[in-house]
Enzyme design. Structure first.
Site, PDB file in Angstrom:
ATOM      1  CE1 TYR A 651      -5.668  -4.376  10.635  1.00 44.90           C
ATOM      2  CE2 TYR A 651      -7.052  -2.536  10.880  1.00 44.90           C
ATOM      3  CZ  TYR A 651      -6.647  -3.779  10.333  1.00 44.90           C
ATOM      4  OH  TYR A 651      -7.001  -4.148   8.857  1.00 44.90           O
ATOM      5  CG  HIS A 732      -0.616  -4.572   8.289  1.00 42.76           C
ATOM      6  ND1 HIS A 732      -1.532  -3.911   8.833  1.00 42.76           N
ATOM      7  CD2 HIS A 732      -0.938  -4.680   7.096  1.00 42.76           C
ATOM      8  CE1 HIS A 732      -2.590  -3.854   8.192  1.00 42.76           C
ATOM      9  NE2 HIS A 732      -2.311  -4.176   7.024  1.00 42.76           N
ATOM     10  CG  ASN A 770      -3.766  -0.707   6.598  1.00 40.88           C
ATOM     11  OD1 ASN A 770      -4.109   0.463   7.247  1.00 40.88           O
ATOM     12  ND2 ASN A 770      -4.437  -1.730   6.446  1.00 40.88           N
TER      13      ASN A 770
HETATM   14  N1  6FA Z   1      -0.652  -2.973   3.398  1.00 41.77           N
HETATM   15  C1  6FA Z   1      -1.339  -1.644   3.255  1.00 41.77           C
HETATM   16  O1  6FA Z   1      -0.706  -0.647   3.236  1.00 41.77           O
HETATM   17  N2  6FA Z   1      -2.720  -1.666   2.741  1.00 41.77           N
HETATM   18  C2  6FA Z   1      -3.549  -2.794   2.713  1.00 41.77           C
HETATM   19  O2  6FA Z   1      -4.713  -2.680   2.395  1.00 41.77           O
HETATM   20  C3  6FA Z   1      -2.763  -4.051   2.947  1.00 41.77           C
HETATM   21  N3  6FA Z   1      -3.566  -5.393   3.059  1.00 41.77           N
HETATM   22  C4  6FA Z   1      -2.845  -6.285   3.096  1.00 41.77           C
HETATM   23  C5  6FA Z   1      -3.506  -7.813   2.423  1.00 41.77           C
HETATM   24  O3  6FA Z   1      -4.807  -7.615   2.641  1.00 41.77           O
HETATM   25  C6  6FA Z   1      -2.923  -8.824   2.637  1.00 41.77           C
HETATM   26  C7  6FA Z   1      -3.674  -9.870   2.164  1.00 41.77           C
HETATM   27  C8  6FA Z   1      -1.504  -8.900   2.667  1.00 41.77           C
HETATM   28  C9  6FA Z   1      -0.407 -10.138   2.400  1.00 41.77           C
HETATM   29  C10 6FA Z   1      -0.881  -7.442   2.837  1.00 41.77           C
HETATM   30  C11 6FA Z   1      -1.510  -6.241   3.165  1.00 41.77           C
HETATM   31  N4  6FA Z   1      -0.939  -5.323   3.207  1.00 41.77           N
HETATM   32  C12 6FA Z   1      -1.505  -3.980   3.256  1.00 41.77           C
HETATM   33  C13 6FA Z   1       0.870  -5.172   3.643  1.00 41.77           C
HETATM   34  C14 6FA Z   1       1.570  -4.729   2.230  1.00 41.77           C
HETATM   35  O4  6FA Z   1       1.049  -5.542   1.208  1.00 41.77           O
HETATM   36  C15 6FA Z   1       3.018  -5.137   2.555  1.00 41.77           C
HETATM   37  O5  6FA Z   1       3.348  -4.382   3.722  1.00 41.77           O
HETATM   38  C16 6FA Z   1       3.874  -4.647   1.620  1.00 41.77           C
HETATM   39  O6  6FA Z   1       3.318  -5.142   0.251  1.00 41.77           O
HETATM   40  C17 6FA Z   1       5.184  -5.283   1.727  1.00 41.77           C
HETATM   41  O7  6FA Z   1       5.927  -4.742   0.566  1.00 41.77           O
HETATM   42  P1  6FA Z   1       7.445  -5.412   0.375  1.00 41.77           P
HETATM   43  O8  6FA Z   1       7.939  -4.859  -0.990  1.00 41.77           O
HETATM   44  O9  6FA Z   1       8.296  -5.292   1.637  1.00 41.77           O
HETATM   45  O10 6FA Z   1       7.150  -6.803   0.050  1.00 41.77           O
HETATM   46  P2  6FA Z   1       6.122  -7.865  -0.773  1.00 41.77           P
HETATM   47  O11 6FA Z   1       5.667  -9.119   0.151  1.00 41.77           O
HETATM   48  O12 6FA Z   1       4.978  -6.940  -0.999  1.00 41.77           O
HETATM   49  O13 6FA Z   1       6.796  -8.171  -2.030  1.00 41.77           O
HETATM   50  C18 6FA Z   1       8.005  -9.004  -1.984  1.00 41.77           C
HETATM   51  C19 6FA Z   1       7.937  -9.609  -3.486  1.00 41.77           C
HETATM   52  O14 6FA Z   1       9.388 -10.493  -3.613  1.00 41.77           O
HETATM   53  C20 6FA Z   1       6.989 -10.540  -4.122  1.00 41.77           C
HETATM   54  O15 6FA Z   1       6.480 -10.128  -5.475  1.00 41.77           O
HETATM   55  C21 6FA Z   1       7.333 -12.102  -4.022  1.00 41.77           C
HETATM   56  O16 6FA Z   1       7.083 -12.678  -4.918  1.00 41.77           O
HETATM   57  C22 6FA Z   1       8.990 -11.545  -4.386  1.00 41.77           C
HETATM   58  N5  6FA Z   1       9.823 -12.446  -3.705  1.00 41.77           N
HETATM   59  C23 6FA Z   1       9.921 -13.213  -2.526  1.00 41.77           C
HETATM   60  N6  6FA Z   1      10.886 -14.115  -2.404  1.00 41.77           N
HETATM   61  C24 6FA Z   1      11.391 -14.070  -3.726  1.00 41.77           C
HETATM   62  C25 6FA Z   1      12.642 -14.783  -4.396  1.00 41.77           C
HETATM   63  N7  6FA Z   1      13.281 -15.748  -3.265  1.00 41.77           N
HETATM   64  N8  6FA Z   1      12.988 -14.665  -5.255  1.00 41.77           N
HETATM   65  C26 6FA Z   1      12.366 -13.788  -6.185  1.00 41.77           C
HETATM   66  N9  6FA Z   1      11.322 -13.048  -5.662  1.00 41.77           N
HETATM   67  C27 6FA Z   1      10.781 -13.455  -4.416  1.00 41.77           C
END
Ligand code: 6FA
Length: 793
Positions: A651, A732, A770
């Site tokens: 990366y 990310h 990450n």
């Molecule tokens: N980050 C790391 O640090 N290490 C890793 O190994 C890593 N791997 C991955 C990975 O393998 C994948 C496939 C993905 C997708 C991401 C990875 N990341 C990794 C990045 C890391 O997971 C993200 O940076 C981190 O989770 C971001 O956290 P946030 O709180 O900003 O956002 P999320 O997307 O995790 O959570 C948002 C939540 O809001 C979800 O639960 C979703 O269902 C909910 N949501 C979305 N829209 C909504 C709505 N309209 N109403 C209600 N809920 C909603």
């Protein structure tokens, strides 16, 4: 043979502790029903007045509102499968296909001729399908009947795999994936307005547009809601448009206002939930998805772990299985990977976990001084709650680490030093070490097993799964509440704030911008797409209140990443992780089941490394490497031994200058990458190619090590030039609501009084590693700022 055996097996056990139906209103109909929280499905029924006689007394209206992950739903009106009237329904394109069924045993139920079923209203969109139906001749059936004036047991089943022939009402289907029961209080479900409800089919459109009216009245003030309720009583006995208009807004009980409503249960949202509830605030967290790990109610246990509560989300080794099969945990309306379940990305990601560095919070990365000067305090809070480990198996033994000595042979000659990476987060130049995870006790841990766990113990904290927030309701700059699909939380799903209340948007890099657009905040082209959507448009504030100068969705970054694939005879490619869900290596599975130790206590990455690189433009950019046994796709003219392949994902991180844009791509409102953020600046690509070349050059000197992708039929430059853009995606994403651009230094959305964003989208530039650790540390600091800010609840 398909059976409903499990449905009958538990019927007698649970009868004494059944949940009971409650009154609610939807589409202008007063239903008695339940909101089933595990799968997020609303079930409701209404019956003719008790004075009805003849055929009218033998019918009812039913409703199901179903998240799309559920491919079909079944109802058993006698509380068990055999010898009862059943109803099965599923979406097919834009229609609902339905079929009354009957079975004399616990076998595939067959179509049943007695009832007459009419669809009164139906809709199918990217998140939900909904069906309101009239069921005539449905209260008696061969050998049984329903108590229409008591509290009979009804049962539901859901299927996660599609029926075999979706267009055919007679289609067969697999056995259900889950089931449950409730007490349907039919005694309270008789409505004098029943006859008028039979006309809603023709007023579906009216009903939608009426939602507009209702929403603006509920957002104006609580008293206008009361007014609407009164209107309902007066007009709902008529069949007019007015009737529909008012009844759709009517709560049968007053909704609870909250000090803080958090939208999204990912890392940002869960840290927020814990810190705000610990401060004594009345907090509601709404999450659009459902449970993940066992402790959150998840039941998706791999077959080899049957009989345990170890779901695929608990078991770190199941990470590579997240990308195949029925991936219901990914948001289906986002064209990049995003976790749509509690824990968000942290429940489905690789678990790599890096403590933030000074550079991550630097002014050069876009942070204001109030953050640059104070972040260590908050990173310390995070480390205390969620320490990292680079040796995740609780027995202290490292497993599947054959890549480590091979990487030593590549990196040591390049001047790299080995270290425990998180012991010295700022040392990120020419360093390598074992991959660090946020796992504990051999299980995925993250914010779910820490922050969410403690928040849930507090009486002032509530949460609701399967609750999709569509928009924020506001009067100019003042936010008054959140519009959701969950009618159990408020009239038409509207949840109000207390007078000084605040909303925390934590829906992630794709979710939060979309909610802003749907609330009239963001670039004009995005709000215009919302305005063109007949369902969403009514919830926009008047155009005079649109905040179109905020660059929501611009300035996004994601690490460009390129895979190199090698073979070496010492490597165990672990069958490329293919059998880990259904048929893992028996000894590893047995060890994990016994003590949560071994290969399954870690995920696939095994080694990480970093190096600073000078770019052609004179700027320094960092390169990160993540090494794992196995591979995604090998493209090579070489013969190779697939059991000896390992991958290095390389990366570009801190210092990346390329930026892109995310938003909604059409009036369908799917969240999308609008402009790819990778290599828009050629200096990024040149820098990464330089780093890749250095690794390849050193690898040439390692005995028996063969680079198979790219092979010698292509140059490195061509390989990178022709790399599929979507494969550059590292998941990310940061920057869509950058601090200093969309939010101020307290994470308050500019131009609003009480709307804050706490998730990855406020981070102005890519982290060195990450991002999950940085997201959680930012949430710690952000919530401390928000609590300290005057004017709140
Ligand atoms: N980050 C790391 O640090 N290490 C890793 O190994 C890593 N791997 C991955 C990975 O393998 C994948 C496939 C993905 C997708 C991401 C990875 N990341 C990794 C990045 C890391 O997971 C993200 O940076 C981190 O989770 C971001 O956290 P946030 O709180 O900003 O956002 P999320 O997307 O995790 O959570 C948002 C939540 O809001 C979800 O639960 C979703 O269902 C909910 N949501 C979305 N829209 C909504 C709505 N309209 N109403 C209600 N809920 C909603």
């Amino acid at each position: 043979m398909v059976s409903f055996k499990r449905l009958i097996a538990l019927a007698s056990v649970v009868t004494g502790v059944l949940s009971q139906s409650v009154a609610y209103t939807d589409s202008g109909i007063n239903f008695q029903g339940i909101f089933e929280t595990t799968h997020g499905i609303q079930y409701g029924f209404v019956f003719p007045p008790t004075t009805a006689t003849g055929a009218t007394a033998q019918e009812f209206i039913g409703e199901i509102i179903v998240p799309v992950v559920n491919q079909w739903v079944g109802l058993a009106f006698g509380g068990q499968m055999a010898d009862n009237l059943l109803m099965v329904a599923w979406p097919n394109a834009n229609n609902i296909v339905f079929s009354p069924r009957y079975a004399t045993g616990y076998i595939q139920p067959t179509p049943y001729a007695g009832p007459t079923v009419t669809t009164l209203e139906s809709s199918v969109n990217s998140t939900y399908w909904k069906w309101i139906f009239r069921c005539q001749n449905c209260t008696t059936w061969d050998g049984g009947s329903m108590d229409t004036n008591g509290g009979p047991v009804f049962a539901w089943v859901i299927g996660l795999s599609p029926v075999f022939t979706p267009s055919s009402p007679a289609s067969d289907f697999n056995e259900h994936d889950d089931f449950g029961f409730w007490g349907e209080i039919t005694a309270d479900a008789h409505d004098p307005n029943y006859a008028s409800y039979l006309n809603i089919g023709s007023s579906t459109t009216t009903s939608k547009s009426s939602t507009t009216t209702s929403k603006s009245s509920t957002t104006t003030s609580k008293s206008s809601t009361t007014t609407t309720t009164t209107t309902t009583t007066t007009t709902s006995s008529t069949k007019t448009t007015t009737s529909t208009t008012s009844t759709t807004t009517t709560p049968l009980t007053s909704p609870t206002p909250y000090d803080y409503i958090i939208i999204g249960g990912g890392p940002g949202g869960l840290v927020s939930a814990d810190r705000l509830s610990a401060a004594g605030k009345k907090v509601l967290l709404v999450e659009r998805g459902g449970p993940s790990t066992g402790e959150t109610g998840g039941t998706d246990v791999p077959p080899w772990a049957n009989g345990t509560s170890l779901t695929r989300f608990d078991i770190p080794g199941e990470f590579q299985a997240m990308f195949s099969g029925n991936t219901y945990w990914f948001c289906k309306d986002v064209n990049s990977f995003a976790g749509c379940l509690v824990g968000g990305g942290s429940s489905i990601n690789g678990g790599l976990y890096w403590y933030p560095t000074d550079a991550d919070y630097s002014a050069a990365n876009g942070w204001p001084t109030s953050w640059t000067n104070n972040f260590n305090t908050y990173t310390a809070l995070l480390k205390n709650r969620l320490p990292s480990t680079d040796n995740p198996s609780p027995d202290g033994i490292r497993y599947l680490e054959q890549t480590y000595p091979v990487m030593q042979s590549i990196l040591n000659p390049m001047g790299y030093q080995a270290g425990t990476i998180n012991n010295n987060p700022n040392f990120k130049d020419h360093v390598y070490g074992y991959s660090a995870y946020n796992f504990q006790e051999g299980k995925r841990w993250g914010p779910v097993a820490t922050y969410f766990r403690t928040a849930k113990t507090r009486p002032n904290f509530s949460y609701a799964y399967w609750t999709y927030a569509t928009s924020i309701a506001r009067n100019g700059s003042l936010i008054t509440g959140v519009q959701t699909n969950n009618t159990a939380l408020g009239p038409n799903g509207f949840i109000p704030l207390t007078p000084k209340g605040r909303v925390i948007l934590s829906a992630g890099s794709f979710g939060s911008p979309r909610i802003l657009f749907q609330s009239g905040i963001g670039p004009l082209d995005q709000i215009q797409l919302v305005a063109a959507n007949p369902t969403a448009a009514p919830f926009l504030p008047p155009q005079s209140q649109w905040l179109t100068t905020l660059p929501v969705g611009y300035n996004v970054q994601d690490n460009p990443s390129i895979n190199l694939m090698f073979t070496h005879p010492s490597i165990d490619a672990y069958d490329n992780w293919a059998p880990i869900l259904d048929d893992p290596r028996p000894a590893d599975a047995a060890q994990y089941l016994k003590s949560q130790t071994g290969v399954f206590a870690g995920s696939s990455p095994k080694v990480n490394f970093w190096q600073a690189l000078g770019g052609p433009d004179g700027k320094t950019r960092y390169m990160q490497g993540t090494v794992r046994p196995g591979f995604d796709s090998v493209t090579t003219a070489y013969p190779y031994n697939a059991s000896q392949v390992f991958s290095i994902t390389v990366y570009l991180s801190t210092g990346v200058t390329s930026r892109g844009r995310i938003g909604i791509s059409s009036s369908q409102l799917g969240a999308s990458i609008l402009t790819n953020p990778w290599f828009t600046d050629p200096n990024d690509k040149a820098t990464l190619v330089n780093g890749l070349q250095q690794i390849i050059n050193s690898a040439k000197n390692v005995p028996q090590l063969t680079l198979i992708t790219p092979d010698n039929t292509t140059t490195l430059q061509d390989y990178v030039d022709n790399y599929p853009p979507t494969s550059l995606n590292s998941n990310h994403w940061v920057g869509a609501n950058s601090i200093g651009k969309v939010v101020d230094s307290n994470l308050l959305v500019n131009g609003t009084s009480n709307l804050f964003i706490v998730d990855a989208s406020v981070i102005p530039s890519l982290a060195t590693g990450n991002p999950q650790g940085l997201v959680m540390a930012v949430a710690e600091q952000g919530i401390a700022n928000i609590l300290a800010l005057a004017g709140g609840p």
